[in-house]
Design an enzyme around this catalytic site. Structure first.
Site, short mmCIF file in Angstrom:
data_model
loop_
_atom_site.label_atom_id
_atom_site.label_comp_id
_atom_site.label_asym_id
_atom_site.label_seq_id
_atom_site.Cartn_x
_atom_site.Cartn_y
_atom_site.Cartn_z
N SER A 187 48.89 40.73 31.15
CA SER A 187 49.42 42.09 31.03
C SER A 187 48.70 42.85 29.92
O SER A 187 47.48 43.01 29.98
CB SER A 187 50.93 42.02 30.79
OG SER A 187 51.53 43.28 30.95
N ASP A 357 53.11 42.96 42.43
CA ASP A 357 53.18 43.39 41.04
C ASP A 357 53.40 44.90 40.97
O ASP A 357 52.59 45.68 41.49
CB ASP A 357 51.88 43.01 40.32
CG ASP A 357 51.99 43.08 38.81
OD1 ASP A 357 52.80 43.88 38.31
OD2 ASP A 357 51.28 42.31 38.14
N HIS A 390 54.43 40.31 38.62
CA HIS A 390 53.91 40.32 37.26
C HIS A 390 54.27 39.07 36.45
O HIS A 390 53.42 38.52 35.74
CB HIS A 390 54.42 41.57 36.54
CG HIS A 390 53.58 42.02 35.40
ND1 HIS A 390 52.34 42.60 35.57
CD2 HIS A 390 53.77 41.96 34.06
CE1 HIS A 390 51.82 42.91 34.39
NE2 HIS A 390 52.67 42.51 33.45
#
Length: 415
Positions: A187, A357, A390
């Site tokens: 991320s 995601d 994610h």
């Protein structure tokens, strides 16, 4: 956006917030995802570091390290020098530096079992594992002269992680191992790495980078709550209200999230899913463990900066909104952009992203891949997992089989 438009947007949001006389009574419905307002980071005794808390109980050797940045932030790293079944006489392997994302810390690499957590898997495969903790988080919340209660302590955005934190930690690992490390980011950890590489930083100090859910663009982000936060200029609003620290479990933030949860189409029964997408292999116990130790605070400027990336559709340095301040900081009225195509084509990259995601949307990752077209096929590996979202990449129970084994194979090509 013009400064007048910005002030109007802030004023509009403040009017909405102030009109909610019973804002503090708003309630987010509980689920296995939990309410950020009711979950606390109270499972870590004072003075206990990551080694004693998470690593040593599993039988792994572990060391606590500290580095101090040029601007005075004291950062913590945990080192797992070898696997739990390796003898003390075993030589140290190839170093790998793990960098977490926003609103979490290095614990995210240690929350699952040794068979499922990337840090342990790497150590058991013979790697020398270093776990970074970004400034402001649980074990990196000290400064040579500032206290976390000071607004000055929180006066930074992720630009400062690019310039200060990541280079300092990479240098430290290089010095203590006499080797260039591989890098794994998740991320915002990927964002910091990409920005640094695009400016020529660390290119000659790391062997390669594995980027899980790579973030460079956010224009196609589909997470409902994230979009609401960005569109509402929530970062600027909190800044106007005098909150320099963005702590997801503090009243100033939870009340705003509760307010946004009233918005049609926002499902706050499961905040983790609402932020990250429908994850493929996160079971309830994994989510519960995650919420026992996370989220972590960051600076409001960092949240503002991420919101700007979404709203403006470009990746640039922090926008102070006022041209004269930008001129003072950057020598130009608009903040300079980060150019991903400047990343050297000879630097090895591994990108892994998921079809579900909602933060690192496949369309945005596609833009990044387009910027990296100069890389030869032997220097870039792209992995697309249709069913992943994610959080699967860092705390998913099946990440080892789908992602981590391929990361290790990639690293072994460049050892």
């Amino acid at each position: 956006m013009s400064s007048a438009a910005w002030r109007a947007a802030v004023a509009a949001v403040l009017i909405v917030l102030c009109s909610r006389a019973r804002l503090a009574e708003a309630r987010v419905h509980p689920s296995h995802g939990g309410s950020l307002a009711t979950r606390r980071r109270d499972n870590v005794p004072a003075g206990v570091g990551g080694c004693a808390l998470a690593v040593e109980p599993f039988g792994y050797p572990c060391e606590e390290h500290e580095v101090t940045t040029v601007d005075g932030y004291i950062l913590s790293l945990q080192r797992i020098p070898r696997g739990r079944h390796a003898g003390t006489a075993a030589g140290l392997g190839q170093p790998v530096l793990l960098q977490h994302g926003v609103l979490v810390d290095g614990m995210t690499w240690l929350l699952s079992s040794p068979e499922e957590s990337l840090a342990y898997i790497l150590a058991d495969r013979g790697f020398d594992v270093w776990i970074a903790n970004t400034r402001g988080t649980r074990w990196s919340n000290r400064h040579v002269s500032l206290d976390t209660s000071s607004k000055d302590y929180w006066d930074w955005s992720w630009d400062d992680l690019v310039v200060n934190d990541m280079p300092k930690m990479v240098d430290y690992v290089c010095t203590h191992t006499a080797q260039k490390p591989h890098f794994v980011g998740h991320s915002m950890g990927t964002l910091v790495a990409l920005a640094a590489l695009s400016e020529g930083r660390l290119v000659d100090k790391m062997k390669s980078a594995a980027l899980l859910t790579p973030v460079a663009y956010l224009a196609h982000m589909t997470t409902p709550l994230g979009i609401l936060l960005a569109k509402a200029f929530v970062g600027e609003v909190i800044s106007v209200l005098g909150v320099a620290e963005f702590d997801p479990v503090a009243p100033a933030v939870t009340n705003l999230i509760k307010e946004l949860c009233r918005h049609p189409g926002t499902n706050c029964y499961d905040l983790l899913r609402d932020f990250t997408g429908k994850n493929y292999c996160l079971n309830n116990s994994a989510v519960d463990v995650f919420l026992d130790y996370e989220p972590q605070p960051t600076s409001t400027k960092t949240m503002v900066h991420l919101a700007q990336t979404y709203r403006d559709g470009v990746l640039s340095k922090y926008d102070y909104m006022w041209p004269n301040i930008n001129e003072e900081k950057y020598g130009q009225p608009d903040p300079p952009s980060y150019n991903m195509s400047n990343i050297p084509a000879t630097f090895p990259l591994f990108l892994s992203y998921g079809g579900r995601d909602e933060l690192a949307d496949p369309a945005d990752v596609g833009l990044l891949i387009g910027d990296l077209m100069g890389h030869g096929r032997d220097k870039i590996t792209v992995q697309y997992l249709e069913q992943f979202a994610h959080a699967d990449f860092v705390i998913g129970t099946c990440a080892k089989d789908y992602v981590y084994n391929d990361v290790i194979s990639f690293f072994n090509r460049f050892n």
